[in-house]
Design a protein around this motif. Structure first.
Motif, PDB file in Angstrom:
ATOM      1  N   TRP A   1       0.838  -1.202   0.000  1.00 24.88           N
ATOM      2  CA  TRP A   1       0.000   0.000   0.000  1.00 24.88           C
ATOM      3  C   TRP A   1       0.871   1.249   0.000  1.00 24.88           C
ATOM      4  CZ3 TRP A   1      -0.921   4.430   2.707  1.00 24.88           C
ATOM      5  CH2 TRP A   1      -2.131   5.087   2.444  1.00 24.88           C
ATOM      6  N   ILE A   2       1.900   1.268   0.827  1.00 27.41           N
ATOM      7  CA  ILE A   2       2.811   2.425   0.847  1.00 27.41           C
ATOM      8  C   ILE A   2       3.477   2.583  -0.512  1.00 27.41           C
ATOM      9  CG2 ILE A   2       4.881   3.403   1.900  1.00 27.41           C
ATOM     10  CD1 ILE A   2       4.153   1.868   4.456  1.00 27.41           C
ATOM     11  N   GLY A   3       3.937   1.474  -1.075  1.00 25.27           N
ATOM     12  CA  GLY A   3       4.565   1.539  -2.398  1.00 25.27           C
ATOM     13  C   GLY A   3       3.609   2.016  -3.467  1.00 25.27           C
ATOM     14  N   GLY A   4       2.356   1.589  -3.356  1.00 31.93           N
ATOM     15  CA  GLY A   4       1.353   2.058  -4.314  1.00 31.93           C
ATOM     16  C   GLY A   4       1.141   3.549  -4.238  1.00 31.93           C
ATOM     17  N   ARG A   5       1.150   4.078  -3.009  1.00 38.37           N
ATOM     18  CA  ARG A   5       0.991   5.535  -2.868  1.00 38.37           C
ATOM     19  C   ARG A   5       2.216   6.263  -3.409  1.00 38.37           C
ATOM     20  NH1 ARG A   5      -2.851   6.093  -4.143  1.00 38.37           N
ATOM     21  NH2 ARG A   5      -2.719   3.905  -4.658  1.00 38.37           N
ATOM     22  N   VAL A   6       3.408   5.671  -3.224  1.00 35.71           N
ATOM     23  CA  VAL A   6       4.623   6.281  -3.782  1.00 35.71           C
ATOM     24  C   VAL A   6       4.536   6.310  -5.305  1.00 35.71           C
ATOM     25  CG1 VAL A   6       7.120   5.996  -4.080  1.00 35.71           C
ATOM     26  CG2 VAL A   6       6.088   5.656  -1.825  1.00 35.71           C
ATOM     27  N   GLY A   7       4.145   5.177  -5.888  1.00 35.50           N
ATOM     28  CA  GLY A   7       4.010   5.122  -7.338  1.00 35.50           C
ATOM     29  C   GLY A   7       2.970   6.089  -7.851  1.00 35.50           C
ATOM     30  N   ASN A   8       1.853   6.225  -7.129  1.00 36.02           N
ATOM     31  CA  ASN A   8       0.796   7.141  -7.533  1.00 36.02           C
ATOM     32  C   ASN A   8       1.293   8.578  -7.526  1.00 36.02           C
ATOM     33  OD1 ASN A   8      -1.851   8.845  -6.694  1.00 36.02           O
ATOM     34  ND2 ASN A   8      -2.429   7.046  -7.909  1.00 36.02           N
ATOM     35  N   VAL A   9       2.022   8.956  -6.485  1.00 36.83           N
ATOM     36  CA  VAL A   9       2.545  10.323  -6.384  1.00 36.83           C
ATOM     37  C   VAL A   9       3.566  10.606  -7.485  1.00 36.83           C
ATOM     38  CG1 VAL A   9       3.983  11.850  -4.969  1.00 36.83           C
ATOM     39  CG2 VAL A   9       2.107  10.569  -3.916  1.00 36.83           C
ATOM     40  N   LEU A  10       4.403   9.613  -7.778  1.00 35.88           N
ATOM     41  CA  LEU A  10       5.451   9.804  -8.783  1.00 35.88           C
ATOM     42  C   LEU A  10       4.952   9.583 -10.203  1.00 35.88           C
ATOM     43  CD1 LEU A  10       8.464   8.019  -7.014  1.00 35.88           C
ATOM     44  CD2 LEU A  10       7.958  10.467  -7.103  1.00 35.88           C
ATOM     45  N   GLY A  11       3.694   9.153 -10.346  1.00 34.01           N
ATOM     46  CA  GLY A  11       3.154   8.903 -11.679  1.00 34.01           C
ATOM     47  C   GLY A  11       3.773   7.701 -12.363  1.00 34.01           C
ATOM     48  N   MET A  12       4.116   6.680 -11.584  1.00 32.27           N
ATOM     49  CA  MET A  12       4.772   5.485 -12.120  1.00 32.27           C
ATOM     50  C   MET A  12       3.840   4.282 -11.963  1.00 32.27           C
ATOM     51  SD  MET A  12       8.541   6.098 -10.396  1.00 32.27           S
ATOM     52  CE  MET A  12       9.392   4.809 -11.318  1.00 32.27           C
ATOM     53  N   ASP A  13       3.939   3.346 -12.899  1.00 32.51           N
ATOM     54  CA  ASP A  13       3.192   2.102 -12.781  1.00 32.51           C
ATOM     55  C   ASP A  13       3.790   1.251 -11.664  1.00 32.51           C
ATOM     56  OD1 ASP A  13       1.521   2.773 -14.884  1.00 32.51           O
ATOM     57  OD2 ASP A  13       2.840   1.872 -16.384  1.00 32.51           O
ATOM     58  N   GLY A  14       3.005   0.280 -11.191  1.00 26.34           N
ATOM     59  CA  GLY A  14       3.469  -0.552 -10.096  1.00 26.34           C
ATOM     60  C   GLY A  14       4.759  -1.280 -10.398  1.00 26.34           C
ATOM     61  N   TRP A  15       4.864  -1.877 -11.590  1.00 26.06           N
ATOM     62  CA  TRP A  15       6.059  -2.636 -11.925  1.00 26.06           C
ATOM     63  C   TRP A  15       7.284  -1.737 -11.983  1.00 26.06           C
ATOM     64  CZ3 TRP A  15       9.157  -1.467 -16.036  1.00 26.06           C
ATOM     65  CH2 TRP A  15       8.620  -0.646 -17.035  1.00 26.06           C
ATOM     66  N   GLU A  16       7.087  -0.472 -12.346  1.00 27.50           N
ATOM     67  CA  GLU A  16       8.220   0.442 -12.515  1.00 27.50           C
ATOM     68  C   GLU A  16       8.680   1.038 -11.187  1.00 27.50           C
ATOM     69  OE1 GLU A  16       9.539   4.008 -15.610  1.00 27.50           O
ATOM     70  OE2 GLU A  16       7.419   3.553 -15.277  1.00 27.50           O
ATOM     71  N   VAL A  17       7.754   1.248 -10.263  1.00 20.19           N
ATOM     72  CA  VAL A  17       8.123   1.836  -8.976  1.00 20.19           C
ATOM     73  C   VAL A  17       8.690   0.780  -8.029  1.00 20.19           C
ATOM     74  CG1 VAL A  17       5.970   1.525  -7.665  1.00 20.19           C
ATOM     75  CG2 VAL A  17       7.357   3.574  -7.312  1.00 20.19           C
ATOM     76  N   PHE A  18       8.524  -0.489  -8.366  1.00 21.63           N
ATOM     77  CA  PHE A  18       8.956  -1.564  -7.477  1.00 21.63           C
ATOM     78  C   PHE A  18      10.432  -1.411  -7.089  1.00 21.63           C
ATOM     79  CE2 PHE A  18       7.544  -5.908  -6.137  1.00 21.63           C
ATOM     80  CZ  PHE A  18       8.708  -6.307  -5.497  1.00 21.63           C
TER      81      PHE A  18
END
Length: 660
Positions: free
Chosen positions: A151-168
């Protein structure tokens, strides 16, 4: 506890929290700057060049040098603020460069999108798409696997405008750098500052080498050794220690939100500590009563202090268990409250009468889970440090609270492993093989303390020759650097997979031809166009479940039963899929989809095989190893001749959408 003691304890907690926040910000800045710098250069692939390996070693040398400078400043009692900053920057940069530089030429994290990393990426993709607590695969189900890290990672990806696989990748490395740095701050609250740097560095290095592929577990591993010291500090005291109770409870609550197995071993250890503390307190109480019984009460009562001793010792010995178990209950209460943040939806679903017919998460027993691990007997740097740790734990078991805490942790892991082996007779396991990184972390911390105390003893025995202290420091630094530069070698397979897997852009980082994953982008576009719905409004039946790792569609069936939500009824779904493949014609299939007990697929993503479309599915065959058996379900193409089905081919794939 006196009022002054309470004030001092409160102030210490406040200072620790403040330093933890400051350290986290420093680590975040270091990781962000480092990862951005690495990504700004076109590096050669790690699996085909030694360039990034060489630069990783350079970065590690700089990081270790910062830690050495920090220790020197601490020992010299100079520039304490600079010493702290050097340690924070040193340990966070060590994490960043050790993982970030070898992966600099790929967008994927360790293990790419392969094996277990596939379902982890799918989970992160799901929670990047939406902040709602939802299952990674199945529509309308609450999550079973703890959602905290994702969930935290998802919020980071959302803020940075990155897809889940890319923000991993950046999220995994960044959060681990923050965790290691905050763990250093915790160590500094528990032991001498220079010891804290050494212990935190050793635990971090072991974690990077042996736990980092499971990024959501690694952030807990770096905390487990100091948290056990913290917990023992609370439980063995007759009074006070409530700050440690709070800290332990918070950690267990966070663990419950991140990784159930590490919560289990940490909670098991804390309970074991409470039992040991209670038994020790009862024994001490009885011993005191026996001593007092053999003396003159009148003589002992000559002073107020001795009178208090008599009164305390005269109480029933069993009352000594009240303090540790009261604190244990408090720790559990704090942990449960925090755990409910992510577990409430699932528990409510269970309370509503849902059953658990397909919970196979514990059905895995590799060879490493069928025997006890003894890393201290290996002929290696790792083995040497662990052996020093074992010797220190044994020698100091009766005199050091740190040794007692870490020793109980080691004993708990071996007990858990034996219990896991016993559980195999009942048709399950406790996944003890995944606890080896925790064991290594505990022994690494103990090894640092043992090395320092051992060298001090030798130093004093030889009449304190000045060069010996310098020689020991040099040996420690060389050993640390030698182990550090082997970490990319330990992770070679995981790093290579990150370069050979095809990413969400349809590219392989080693510049070789991509796999069939390169067709996913076109499949996604066609699926949205043909259904007219957003990704999270469609259910897709496919055996190529990596498609769900890149795009947040719902799946009709998970990769295997081990990753499936227990509420999904995995076996029944598999049987239903097989039944669909045996239907006589399109009308029968459409009727079956309408009558499905679960939301039916809005699309099928098959592999094309002559006159049939195929799905390669999996079933649990535990206790066999491997524990998964693959089998193929073939759908005759004649099942999809009705106009309600639209078929589109993409290389080896056929996408069939359903119009209802």
């Amino acid at each position: 506890m006196t009022t002054n003691d309470e004030v001092r304890a409160g102030r210490r907690v406040a200072v620790g929290v403040g330093e933890g926040l400051a350290a986290a910000l420093v680590a975040l800045a270091v990781a962000a700057i480092g990862l951005f710098a690495f990504s700004a250069v076109q590096w050669p692939a790690f699996n085909s060049s030694n360039v990034t390996r060489a630069l990783t070693t350079v970065g590690q040398v700089v990081s270790v040098a910062l830690l050495v400078v920090s220790v020197l400043l601490i020992r010299l009692r100079k520039w304490p603020v600079v010493a702290k900053l050097a340690s924070w920057v040193g340990i966070s940069s060590f994490v960043t460069v050790t993982l970030g530089m070898p992966l600099a030429a790929t967008k994927l994290y360790l293990f790419g999108i392969s094996v277990d990393q596939e379902f982890r990426t799918e989970y992160l993709t799901r929670l990047t798409d939406s902040a709602a607590l939802r299952d990674m695969t199945y529509v309308d189900l609450p999550p079973f696997y703890p959602a905290g890290w994702f969930w935290i990672g998802g919020r980071v990806g959302n803020v940075l405008g990155m897809d889940g696989w890319e923000v991993f990748k950046p999220y995994s490395i960044g959060l681990l750098a923050i965790a290691a740095t905050v763990a250093l701050v915790l160590w500094a609250q528990l032991v001498r500052a220079d010891l804290a740097v050494g212990a935190a560095a050793a635990v971090t290095a072991m974690t990077l080498a042996y736990a980092s592929p499971e990024a959501y577990g690694a952030v807990l591993v770096v905390f487990i050794p100091p948290v056990l010291v913290l917990a023992w500090g609370a439980l063995h005291r007759r009074s006070g220690g409530w700050g440690a109770v709070l800290g332990t409870g918070v950690f267990l609550g966070v663990a419950a939100c991140f990784y159930t197995l590490y919560l289990a071993i940490a909670a098991f250890t804390v309970v074991l500590m409470a039992v040991v503390a209670a038994a020790s307190a009862v024994y001490a109480q009885r011993s005191a009563r026996r001593r007092i019984g053999g003396r003159s009460t009148a003589n002992l009562s000559a002073t107020p202090e001795s009178s208090a001793t008599v009164g305390e010792s005269a109480s029933a010995p069993w009352r000594a268990v009240i303090a540790p178990f009261t604190k244990l209950v408090a720790i559990g209460g704090i942990a449960i409250v925090l755990a409910l943040v992510v577990w409430t939806p699932y528990l409510l679903k269970m309370a509503g009468g849902a059953k658990m017919p397909s919970g196979n998460a514990f059905h895995y027993l590799p060879a490493s889970g069928a025997q006890l691990a003894f890393p201290m007997l290996e002929f290696s740097l790792r083995g040497a440090l662990c052996m020093i740790g074992v010797l220190w734990l044994v020698v100091r078991a009766g005199s050091s609270r740190r040794a007692q805490a870490l020793g109980i942790g080691v004993v708990a892991i071996y007990l858990w492993t034996l219990l896991s082996m016993v559980a195999t007779a009942a048709g399950t396991t406790l996944l003890s093989f995944r606890l080896e990184p925790v064991l290594l972390a505990l022994l690494a911390a103990a090894g640092v303390f043992g090395f320092i105390e051992g060298t001090r003893a030798v130093y004093q025995a030889l009449n304190e020759p000045a060069p010996l202290r310098t020689a020991c420091a040099v040996i420690a630094a060389l050993g640390a650097m030698a182990f550090a530069q082997t970490i990319p070698t330990v992770l070679t397979h995981e790093i290579d997979t990150a370069y050979t897997d095809t990413d969400g852009n349809g590219e392989r980082a080693d510049r070789r031809p991509p796999s069939a994953v390169s067709y996913y982008r076109d499949i996604d576009a066609a699926l949205r166009a043909q259904t007219g719905r957003a990704r999270d409004e469609s259910v897709v039946l496919t055996a190529d479940t990596s498609f769900l790792a890149y795009y947040p569609y719902w799946g009709f069936q998970a990769l295997t039963s081990h990753y499936a939500n227990p509420l999904s009824d995995f076996k029944a779904r598999a049987a239903t899929i097989a039944d669909w493949s045996e239907l006589p014609d399109s009308p029968a299939l459409l009727a079956a989809l309408t009558e499905s007990p679960w939301r039916a697929p809005d699309a099928f993503l098959f592999r094309n095989d002559g006159d049939t479309y195929t799905l390669r599915l999996a079933e649990d065959v535990y206790p066999n190893d491997p524990n998964v058996k693959r089998y193929t379900v073939a759908f005759p193409k004649t099942l999809f001749t009705d106009p309600a089905f639209t078929a589109t081919e993409f290389g080896p794939f056929t996408l069939i959408t359903v119009r209802r």
